[in-house]
Scaffold this motif. Structure first.
Motif, PDB file in Angstrom:
ATOM      1  N   HIS A 106      88.354  15.384  87.290  1.00 11.21           N
ATOM      2  CA  HIS A 106      87.864  14.275  86.198  1.00 11.21           C
ATOM      3  C   HIS A 106      86.129  13.277  87.578  1.00 11.21           C
ATOM      4  N   GLU A 107      86.730  13.096  88.868  1.00 10.62           N
ATOM      5  CA  GLU A 107      85.832  12.416  89.194  1.00 10.62           C
ATOM      6  C   GLU A 107      84.571  13.375  88.827  1.00 10.62           C
TER       7      GLU A 107
ATOM      8  N   LEU B 106      83.624  15.956  87.613  1.00  9.39           N
ATOM      9  CA  LEU B 106      82.793  15.607  85.973  1.00  9.39           C
ATOM     10  C   LEU B 106      81.919  14.232  85.768  1.00  9.39           C
ATOM     11  N   LYS B 107      82.319  13.245  86.296  1.00  6.30           N
ATOM     12  CA  LYS B 107      81.986  11.825  85.417  1.00  6.30           C
ATOM     13  C   LYS B 107      80.755  11.585  87.143  1.00  6.30           C
TER      14      LYS B 107
ATOM     15  N   ARG C  74      78.062  14.138  85.365  1.00 11.13           N
ATOM     16  CA  ARG C  74      77.381  13.797  84.273  1.00 11.13           C
ATOM     17  C   ARG C  74      76.533  12.571  84.351  1.00 11.13           C
TER      18      ARG C  74
ATOM     19  N   ILE D 267      77.841  10.130  77.886  1.00 12.37           N
ATOM     20  CA  ILE D 267      79.281  10.513  77.380  1.00 12.37           C
ATOM     21  C   ILE D 267      78.624  11.227  76.135  1.00 12.37           C
TER      22      ILE D 267
ATOM     23  N   LEU E 140      86.216  14.145  75.856  1.00 13.16           N
ATOM     24  CA  LEU E 140      84.578  13.964  77.223  1.00 13.16           C
ATOM     25  C   LEU E 140      85.694  12.512  77.910  1.00 13.16           C
ATOM     26  N   THR E 141      85.907  12.290  77.206  1.00 16.79           N
ATOM     27  CA  THR E 141      86.668  10.831  77.907  1.00 16.79           C
ATOM     28  C   THR E 141      87.763  10.890  79.106  1.00 16.79           C
TER      29      THR E 141
ATOM     30  N   TYR F 145      88.778  13.428  79.961  1.00 22.03           N
ATOM     31  CA  TYR F 145      88.855  14.394  81.244  1.00 22.03           C
ATOM     32  C   TYR F 145      88.214  14.284  82.069  1.00 22.03           C
ATOM     33  N   GLU F 146      87.329  13.022  82.249  1.00 27.37           N
ATOM     34  CA  GLU F 146      86.675  12.021  83.226  1.00 27.37           C
ATOM     35  C   GLU F 146      87.949  10.712  83.506  1.00 27.37           C
ATOM     36  N   THR F 147      88.208  10.457  82.253  1.00 20.90           N
ATOM     37  CA  THR F 147      89.947   9.282  83.163  1.00 20.90           C
ATOM     38  C   THR F 147      90.921  10.185  83.985  1.00 20.90           C
TER      39      THR F 147
END
Length: 68
Positions: free
Chosen positions: A6-7, A9-10, A13, A20, A34-35, A37-39
């Protein structure tokens, strides 16, 4: 130190200067998903990982194994 999925991916991006919403449009994945996934609330499916890796221009193995 390896980053978690998740880290990564953010970070990827943000490095691509994508919001997002823009990533959602490019990947055809929902903003909520997506949110999540990122969290770290959800883990992407294999198909989603492939799509994300393509758009973020990074091998799937980097996402799965972690970036250093």
């Amino acid at each position: 130190m390896k980053l978690s999925l998740h880290e990564q991916l953010k970070l990827l991006r943000m490095e691509k200067k994508l919001t997002i919403e823009e990533l959602s449009m490019k990947t055809q994945l929902g903003i909520e998903k997506l949110t999540a996934y990122e969290t770290g609330e959800q883990i992407p499916s294999k198909q989603s990982l492939f799509v994300l890796s393509t758009i973020l221009d990074v091998p799937v193995s980097n996402l799965v194994d972690g970036l250093k």
